[in-house]
Design a protein around this motif. Structure first.
Motif, mmCIF file in Angstrom:
data_model
loop_
_atom_site.group_PDB
_atom_site.id
_atom_site.type_symbol
_atom_site.label_atom_id
_atom_site.label_comp_id
_atom_site.label_asym_id
_atom_site.label_seq_id
_atom_site.Cartn_x
_atom_site.Cartn_y
_atom_site.Cartn_z
ATOM 1 N N VAL A 105 -24.831 -28.831 -2.261
ATOM 2 C CA VAL A 105 -25.714 -28.311 -1.210
ATOM 3 C C VAL A 105 -25.294 -26.915 -0.754
ATOM 4 O O VAL A 105 -26.136 -25.996 -0.734
ATOM 5 N N TYR A 109 -27.658 -23.575 -1.400
ATOM 6 C CA TYR A 109 -28.101 -22.723 -0.300
ATOM 7 C C TYR A 109 -27.705 -21.271 -0.553
ATOM 8 O O TYR A 109 -28.516 -20.351 -0.372
ATOM 9 N N ALA A 125 -28.131 -33.694 -3.758
ATOM 10 C CA ALA A 125 -27.524 -33.734 -2.432
ATOM 11 C C ALA A 125 -27.052 -35.155 -2.148
ATOM 12 O O ALA A 125 -27.279 -36.072 -2.945
ATOM 13 N N GLU A 130 -31.107 -33.596 3.206
ATOM 14 C CA GLU A 130 -30.510 -32.363 2.677
ATOM 15 C C GLU A 130 -31.327 -31.821 1.515
ATOM 16 O O GLU A 130 -31.555 -30.604 1.409
#
Length: 384
Positions: A105, A109, A125, A130
């Protein structure tokens, strides 16, 4: 978003499927984070074998793995950490995350915030929430985000899909899928860690595959029942797990993942109103990749198994006593995943596996964990 010659427009023109752009003269440049089992055995060889993709940089802090990456992929750069990769984000067209689960995750991002399309090894995730947030960010930025669910291109799964498309089974009543191993001694490492932050255990490891396959075949889940056990002395995370999924269309999927199976069951047993299909053995592609074999440009001979391993289709008698007719197994085709990723980068087409599909699978995995912990059936979408 339109990526040409390393520039970054950020205008979202790639649409919901991914990022449309023009490949550089030598192809879209790929940064790979992680060179353990996933990175070195699956991702790097398949990226390198894909026309239009170039393995540009490998991220690993292990000097031995750095040397191996260069030896196996001459000309590739290596860096010790992901920060060094993101500093060059403008020179990359795709980032592939094949590092431990706990990093998926935050690294996804970071890649999306840097404006680079992303492939993430499964599981995307730890939670559906998420994954939903990542999917939303990718859609907002007009960037490709695809979970690596390579086992949709297993030989046996492709064959089941063809049988369903041909109507050879009639209406499917029950789908049985087993990913079983005999590993009586734990190997250790983060994959078998009991620390929830590591997202270890078979439910999220092999379970990610069998749940994704079931949903790909039979659609959304309505309810889930599961049993998850820690069987082996010294083990910390689930190593013997069963998941029962009731799909919205009424099909029931019974899914087993285990490291403690002394006698392996059939990989698939699909029971329909007209016939059943039973298939033993695992797709040969992982073993081939582990042995250093690579798919050729025309993929001839890749993913092919001997006739002795073909499954059988029939009704009224066990395949173990000669019942049914042998069904030629379609060749496995892991290279098709990255070929489709290259097409998505070039045209903006939807990727071969979407982040929203990962959300649906994670909803099932989360429900399975609750079910196993509380000993009850869990309906998808119910408050927890």
């Amino acid at each position: 978003m339109d990526r040409m010659d390393g520039t970054n427009s950020g205008d979202g023109t790639g649409g919901p499927g991914g990022t449309s752009g023009t490949a550089r003269q030598d192809g879209f440049r790929v940064g790979l984070i992680g060179y353990g089992l996933a990175g070195s055995v699956f991702h790097a060889p398949l990226i390198a074998a894909t026309d239009g993709l170039v393995l540009d940089t490998v991220v690993t802090g292990d000097p031995d793995r750095q040397q191996r990456a260069v030896a196996e992929h001459p000309g590739v750069r290596t860096v010790a950490g992901s920060d060094a990769l993101f500093e060059r984000a403008g020179e990359l067209d795709l980032i592939v995350i094949a590092s431990p689960n706990r990093t998926h995750v935050p690294l996804a991002y970071a890649a999306l915030e840097a404006g680079v399309p992303v492939v993430v090894d499964k599981p995307l995730a730890a939670t559906a929430a998420e994954a939903e947030a990542l999917a939303g960010l990718a859609e907002e930025r007009g960037l490709l985000l695809s979970p690596f669910q390579n086992r949709r291109w297993d030989n046996d799964f492709r064959t089941v899909r063809r049988l369903l498309a041909d109507g050879a089974l009639g209406s499917v009543l029950r789908f049985e899928s087993r990913f079983e191993r005999w590993r009586p001694q734990p190997k250790g490492g983060w994959r078998e860690s009991g620390d929830p932050a590591e997202i270890g255990g078979l439910l999220y490891d092999l379970g990610s595959h069998v749940v994704d396959q079931a949903l790909a075949l039979f659609g959304p889940a309505a309810a889930v029942y599961a049993e998850a056990d820690v069987r082996r002395p010294g083990a910390e995370a689930d190593d013997d797990t069963f998941i029962a999924v009731t799909h919205e269309n009424g099909v029931r999927s019974h899914l087993w993942v285990s490291a403690t199976t002394a006698q392996l069951g059939p990989r698939f047993r699909v029971l329909g109103s007209a016939a059943g299909y039973v298939k033993y053995g695992l797709d040969p592609q992982e073993a081939a990749l582990r042995e250093g074999l690579r798919p050729g440009a025309d993929r001839s001979g890749w993913g092919v198994e001997p006739e002795s391993l073909w499954g059988r289709l029939g009704a009224g008698e066990s395949p173990q006593t000669g019942g049914g007719d042998p069904v030629p197994t379609l060749p496995g085709d892991y290279p098709a995943y990255y070929a489709a990723i290259e097409t998505s980068l070039r045209t903006g087409a939807e990727p071969p596996v979407t982040a929203r599909e990962a959300v649906a699978a994670l909803q099932v995995l989360e429900a399975a964990k609750v079910s196993a912990d509380e000993g009850r059936t869990v309906r998808i979408g119910e408050p927890r």
